[in-house]
Design a protein around this motif. Structure first.
Motif, PDB file in Angstrom:
ATOM      1  N   PHE A  88      -6.470   2.542   4.484  1.00  0.00           N
ATOM      2  CA  PHE A  88      -5.591   2.710   3.319  1.00  0.00           C
ATOM      3  C   PHE A  88      -5.983   3.908   2.460  1.00  0.00           C
ATOM      4  CE2 PHE A  88      -5.116  -2.201   3.357  1.00  0.00           C
ATOM      5  CZ  PHE A  88      -4.200  -2.116   4.398  1.00  0.00           C
TER       6      PHE A  88
ATOM      7  N   VAL B 298       0.838  -1.204   0.000  1.00  0.00           N
ATOM      8  CA  VAL B 298       0.000   0.000   0.000  1.00  0.00           C
ATOM      9  C   VAL B 298       0.871   1.252   0.000  1.00  0.00           C
ATOM     10  CG1 VAL B 298      -1.680   1.341   1.321  1.00  0.00           C
ATOM     11  CG2 VAL B 298      -1.959  -1.141   1.098  1.00  0.00           C
TER      12      VAL B 298
ATOM     13  N   ILE C 253      -5.437   1.839  -4.318  1.00  0.00           N
ATOM     14  CA  ILE C 253      -5.683   0.488  -3.830  1.00  0.00           C
ATOM     15  C   ILE C 253      -7.191   0.253  -3.835  1.00  0.00           C
ATOM     16  CG2 ILE C 253      -5.551  -1.047  -1.825  1.00  0.00           C
ATOM     17  CD1 ILE C 253      -2.865  -0.629  -3.137  1.00  0.00           C
TER      18      ILE C 253
END
Length: 242
Positions: free
Chosen positions: A224, A195, A205
């Motif tokens: 994320f 990530v 992502i």
């Protein structure tokens, strides 16, 4: 989706100020699309389950795309909801003689013909994400399609769950998004490393519930800071986000 195998088509909200607004609009568009499927193809949809179009009901996947666009328009969200096509092109590729068989319609397509087909689809429909548009070994055409279209080219089969392979695809400019199933990695540290590597290179992502992630997908999306979730707009994951 079509029976046995076929690209997966998803509606994607992107033009809203809050997730709650995006969630409700997506629900409205999905209802309108499903009503069209019932009226024109005689298919009743049970929300929350994958929808398979029986073989022979349509001659080209463009018929589905036409209904998706009409559903978006009927819901009043043109320009705010687009389409994510999970192609999985590698399943259709016959390396000898080097053609894609039965992808989108019955016609065989060379890699160059498929490239042109994607350009036409993107011109005709609000496609915002194309996932695995070519065979996983064809990194060159993934890169060229990303450069030519500027939409989100996402890799799942292309990237896999090997951190080094994902980095290779990012560095080669094949993708600007990585579809990520957290539970398919050996360690969570590997996931965080991927990530960070992607984000530092302006690659998004897209978390996915493929290997038992369940509601944790919502938490991964927040942690994320992802731009999208694979099929997470109007199911239990979306309720978790709300």
């Amino acid at each position: 989706n079509k029976s046995q195998s076929g690209p997966v088509y998803n509606l994607v909200s992107y033009g809203f100020d809050s997730f709650a607004d995006a969630h409700y609009a997506l629900w409205e568009a999905a209802n309108a699309y499903e009503a069209l499927l019932a009226k024109r193809l005689g298919i009743l949809v049970h929300r929350g389950f994958s929808l398979d179009i029986p073989a022979g009901r349509i001659s080209s996947d463009r018929e589905l795309l036409d209904m998706m666009v009409e559903g978006i328009e009927k819901a009043g969200h043109t320009g705010k909801i687009g389409i994510h096509i999970d192609v999985g092109a590698g399943m259709y590729y016959d390396p000898d003689p080097g053609v894609y068989r039965g992808l989108f319609d019955a016609a065989d397509k060379t890699p160059d013909e498929l490239f042109a087909y994607y350009e036409a689809l993107i011109a005709d429909y609000p496609v915002v994400i194309l996932q695995d548009p070519f065979d996983q070994h064809d990194m060159e055409r993934h890169s060229a399609l990303l450069e030519r279209t500027g939409i989100e080219i996402a890799g799942q089969e292309l990237c896999g769950s090997d951190p080094e392979r994902i980095k290779e695809c990012i560095d080669a400019g094949c993708v600007n998004a990585v579809v990520l199933s957290v539970c398919s990695f050996e360690t969570f540290s590997d996931v965080v490393g991927v990530v960070r590597y992607a984000k530092n290179r302006a690659v998004d992502i897209i978390p996915q519930n493929r290997c038992g992630e369940g509601l944790d997908v919502a938490h991964f999306a927040v942690g994320f800071r992802t731009g999208a979730i694979y099929q997470g707009g109007i199911d239990t994951v979306s309720n978790q986000l709300l």
